[in-house]
Design a protein around this motif. Sequence first.
Motif, PDB file in Angstrom:
ATOM      1  N   GLN A 317       0.984  -1.005  -0.037  1.00 40.06           N
ATOM      2  CA  GLN A 317       0.039  -0.121  -0.024  1.00 40.06           C
ATOM      3  C   GLN A 317       0.746   1.430   0.100  1.00 40.06           C
ATOM      4  O   GLN A 317       0.426   2.339  -0.515  1.00 40.06           O
ATOM      5  CB  GLN A 317      -1.084  -0.013   1.246  1.00 40.06           C
ATOM      6  N   GLN A 318       2.091   1.013   0.465  1.00 42.98           N
ATOM      7  CA  GLN A 318       2.851   2.464   0.507  1.00 42.98           C
ATOM      8  C   GLN A 318       3.738   2.384  -0.612  1.00 42.98           C
ATOM      9  O   GLN A 318       4.608   3.340  -0.518  1.00 42.98           O
ATOM     10  CB  GLN A 318       3.657   2.252   1.793  1.00 42.98           C
ATOM     11  N   ALA A 319       3.940   1.402  -1.343  1.00 41.99           N
ATOM     12  CA  ALA A 319       4.764   1.436  -2.590  1.00 41.99           C
ATOM     13  C   ALA A 319       6.232   1.889  -2.216  1.00 41.99           C
ATOM     14  O   ALA A 319       6.911   2.639  -2.950  1.00 41.99           O
ATOM     15  CB  ALA A 319       4.026   2.385  -3.502  1.00 41.99           C
ATOM     16  N   SER A 320       6.786   1.007  -1.177  1.00 38.84           N
ATOM     17  CA  SER A 320       7.904   1.498  -0.696  1.00 38.84           C
ATOM     18  C   SER A 320       8.772   0.166  -0.364  1.00 38.84           C
ATOM     19  O   SER A 320       8.293  -0.705   0.134  1.00 38.84           O
ATOM     20  CB  SER A 320       7.915   2.348   0.531  1.00 38.84           C
ATOM     21  N   THR A 343       7.600   1.133   8.772  1.00 39.39           N
ATOM     22  CA  THR A 343       6.467   1.263   8.061  1.00 39.39           C
ATOM     23  C   THR A 343       5.332   2.127   8.713  1.00 39.39           C
ATOM     24  O   THR A 343       4.401   2.399   7.916  1.00 39.39           O
ATOM     25  CB  THR A 343       6.085  -0.246   7.362  1.00 39.39           C
ATOM     26  N   ASN A 344       5.353   1.906  10.142  1.00 35.14           N
ATOM     27  CA  ASN A 344       4.248   2.214  11.080  1.00 35.14           C
ATOM     28  C   ASN A 344       3.182   1.387  10.577  1.00 35.14           C
ATOM     29  O   ASN A 344       1.986   1.717  11.256  1.00 35.14           O
ATOM     30  CB  ASN A 344       3.910   3.736  10.759  1.00 35.14           C
ATOM     31  N   ILE A 345       3.255   0.176  10.249  1.00 32.82           N
ATOM     32  CA  ILE A 345       2.125  -0.686  10.037  1.00 32.82           C
ATOM     33  C   ILE A 345       2.168  -1.917  11.382  1.00 32.82           C
ATOM     34  O   ILE A 345       3.377  -2.561  11.334  1.00 32.82           O
ATOM     35  CB  ILE A 345       2.231  -1.674   8.937  1.00 32.82           C
ATOM     36  N   ALA A 346       1.426  -1.910  12.259  1.00 34.24           N
ATOM     37  CA  ALA A 346       1.393  -2.424  13.456  1.00 34.24           C
ATOM     38  C   ALA A 346       1.762  -3.978  13.128  1.00 34.24           C
ATOM     39  O   ALA A 346       1.106  -4.530  12.129  1.00 34.24           O
ATOM     40  CB  ALA A 346       0.204  -2.478  14.417  1.00 34.24           C
ATOM     41  N   GLU A 386      -7.965  -1.318   8.571  1.00 25.73           N
ATOM     42  CA  GLU A 386      -8.857  -0.812   7.895  1.00 25.73           C
ATOM     43  C   GLU A 386      -8.659   0.712   7.511  1.00 25.73           C
ATOM     44  O   GLU A 386      -9.260   1.306   6.639  1.00 25.73           O
ATOM     45  CB  GLU A 386     -10.177  -0.878   8.729  1.00 25.73           C
ATOM     46  N   GLN A 387      -7.609   1.372   8.134  1.00 22.37           N
ATOM     47  CA  GLN A 387      -7.120   2.705   7.775  1.00 22.37           C
ATOM     48  C   GLN A 387      -6.296   2.755   6.549  1.00 22.37           C
ATOM     49  O   GLN A 387      -5.356   1.728   6.769  1.00 22.37           O
ATOM     50  CB  GLN A 387      -6.358   3.165   9.212  1.00 22.37           C
ATOM     51  N   PRO A 388      -6.664   3.627   5.859  1.00 23.89           N
ATOM     52  CA  PRO A 388      -5.508   3.691   4.523  1.00 23.89           C
ATOM     53  C   PRO A 388      -4.172   3.981   4.852  1.00 23.89           C
ATOM     54  O   PRO A 388      -3.940   4.990   5.681  1.00 23.89           O
ATOM     55  CB  PRO A 388      -6.215   4.580   3.712  1.00 23.89           C
ATOM     56  N   GLU A 389      -3.303   3.113   4.218  1.00 27.41           N
ATOM     57  CA  GLU A 389      -1.767   3.628   4.686  1.00 27.41           C
ATOM     58  C   GLU A 389      -1.352   4.689   3.627  1.00 27.41           C
ATOM     59  O   GLU A 389      -1.558   5.035   2.610  1.00 27.41           O
ATOM     60  CB  GLU A 389      -0.807   2.357   4.438  1.00 27.41           C
ATOM     61  N   ASP A 390      -0.462   5.575   4.472  1.00 27.67           N
ATOM     62  CA  ASP A 390       0.157   6.581   3.482  1.00 27.67           C
ATOM     63  C   ASP A 390       1.271   6.334   2.410  1.00 27.67           C
ATOM     64  O   ASP A 390       1.931   5.292   2.943  1.00 27.67           O
ATOM     65  CB  ASP A 390       0.840   7.594   4.592  1.00 27.67           C
ATOM     66  N   VAL A 391       1.106   6.618   1.380  1.00 26.34           N
ATOM     67  CA  VAL A 391       2.126   6.304   0.465  1.00 26.34           C
ATOM     68  C   VAL A 391       3.438   6.797   0.772  1.00 26.34           C
ATOM     69  O   VAL A 391       3.469   8.037   0.877  1.00 26.34           O
ATOM     70  CB  VAL A 391       1.421   6.523  -1.184  1.00 26.34           C
TER      71      VAL A 391
END
Length: 599
Positions: A317-320, A343-346, A386-391
């Motif tokens: 989702q972050q394309a990184s 990534t700040n993704i739990a 459910e919260q969109p990830e920042d690209v």
Amino acid sequence: MQSTPNYLWSTEDLLGQGATASVYKARNKKSGELVAVKVFNNASYLRPHEVQMREFEMLRKLNHKNIVKLFAVEETGSSKQKVLVMEYCSSGSLLNVLEDPANAFGLAESEFLIVLQCVVAGMNHLRENGVVHRDIKPGNIMRLVGEDGQSIYKLTDFGAARELEDDEKFVSVYGTEEYLHPDVYERAVLRKPQQKAFGVTVDLWSIGVTFYHAATGSLPFVPFGGPRRNKEIMYKITTEKPPGAIAGIQRQENGNIEWSYELPVTCRLSTGLKDQLIPVLANILEVDQEKCWGFDQFFAGTNDILHRIVVDVFSLQQASSHRIYIHSYNTTAKFLDAVFKQTNIAPHHQEYFFEGHLYELDPNLQAHNFCRTTESSPLTLLSTSEQPEDVLGVRYRDPALDFPKLVPRVDVVADCSAAKSAVGAAHQTLRVGQALRRGRELLARGLQWVIGNLRSECCRILEQRRGAQAVLACLQLTQGKTLVLFQAVPGGSRDPAGVDVLETRLQRVDQELSQCSHSVFDFQGALDGILAELLKDRQQVHEDKSIQQMEWCLEKMQGIYKQFKKARTCLSEWSVTCDLQLNNSIIERLGGAAPTPSV
């Protein structure tokens, strides 16, 4: 030509030159083996005898694969000058590598790690033998290429080295300005009288500057106009550096100093490696010798980096892209935390794919048992939040900002420098383009995997729906039979309690199953549409010639730069010839005999 009893060389084969000696490429007279010979000049013999002998003794004492080997000490036939016969490193020095425009913004991560490993190993051998080098810099780190094609770096030039234990001090000053510890710089460069003694940590400061230079392509401390033009500000920057800062630059004359606590975005190292390296740099680029790390801490910090393994991760989702540096014994939990940091993704929202399949990570699995990843074949991370990830995408500084401004007048030296900067910026532009292309391909491939997984999930749901439909049909048949039985018994004309309610519920379930099927079919159709768009996009990527055009442009720019280098060399030779002719003319006018000019 010059020679010793066993070696022969031409003075035209100069490899390097210093204040007290010159290094030439030579050959063994019998075997033809290539070696490097260090020939000392007259200035070297003005030094005390023990200082002259120190380098010979040091090299005889040292024996390590990351230190240039001493083969012999011989004398030239005519002048009886001492000559050190040493291992020949065919690929120049680390400085030569950094001066390549391709490395204008620092070394690639893989090459930097080799430099780190080699320098740490070489320095560890020096400390084991109680030796302080006192002139660590890229020019004194030689490079050769091993049989496997990998670089090997070796410490050289022990003319300033001496034996010194961790708790001992010295007062003499040596080294190269940009890499000197500020206390040594104050006395050696600014010529200020002070009674400070210096310990082994002065080598650590030089190593810190060298590592920063290798990582970024630039020096960490730069006053306006450059380190050699503004020595007082250079000293001010290094001595007033705040704790934790690893760089300081003055962009305007008499301007403020911009402190940096991070490596620049143009640096080619990954965030994962930067996070490990920055604390090491911060603790060895410490002016207070009491607060600076000792070698034990330095070796512990750097070996901690070198003993980690790398897991490549691409956040969909972050394309990184991310590189996670962890120890082989670390478990999945530690890995998930490291991914969260970047990534700040739990951790509980992290789901992984690898090579097209869902990749389950057992909580107790150790990192050395993870799948083997590369930059082009990473673990693909999908966030289930459910919260969109920042690209995040590819972080970079616009390379156009690094293209030099061209002066309107003809100046071969300035034009050559500008051409070098332009080629360096072009290399960076190409790398950014390649990173964007790679990210686009990983994004498309990851989405295909996710869509494939969702399609499989849809098939599973439809299969379960067919099973549920069969069970429902059985229930409806049973309900009908039950109703007939109730109607067949005395008083059966009356509907049994609840049978009507059951029939209504079964009908509702039948409708919901039908709606579910329609929804799944619609979802499959939407997935097919996305998949078709992805295939179309991948075809467009395949047909895109941008990278090839950039490579072609870079090749042409490199050709122009080579022409400028050649013109600059010719200009230098012409200048030397003119100086010789002018000197000869003056001598002739004074009545002397003019020597024959030679270049």
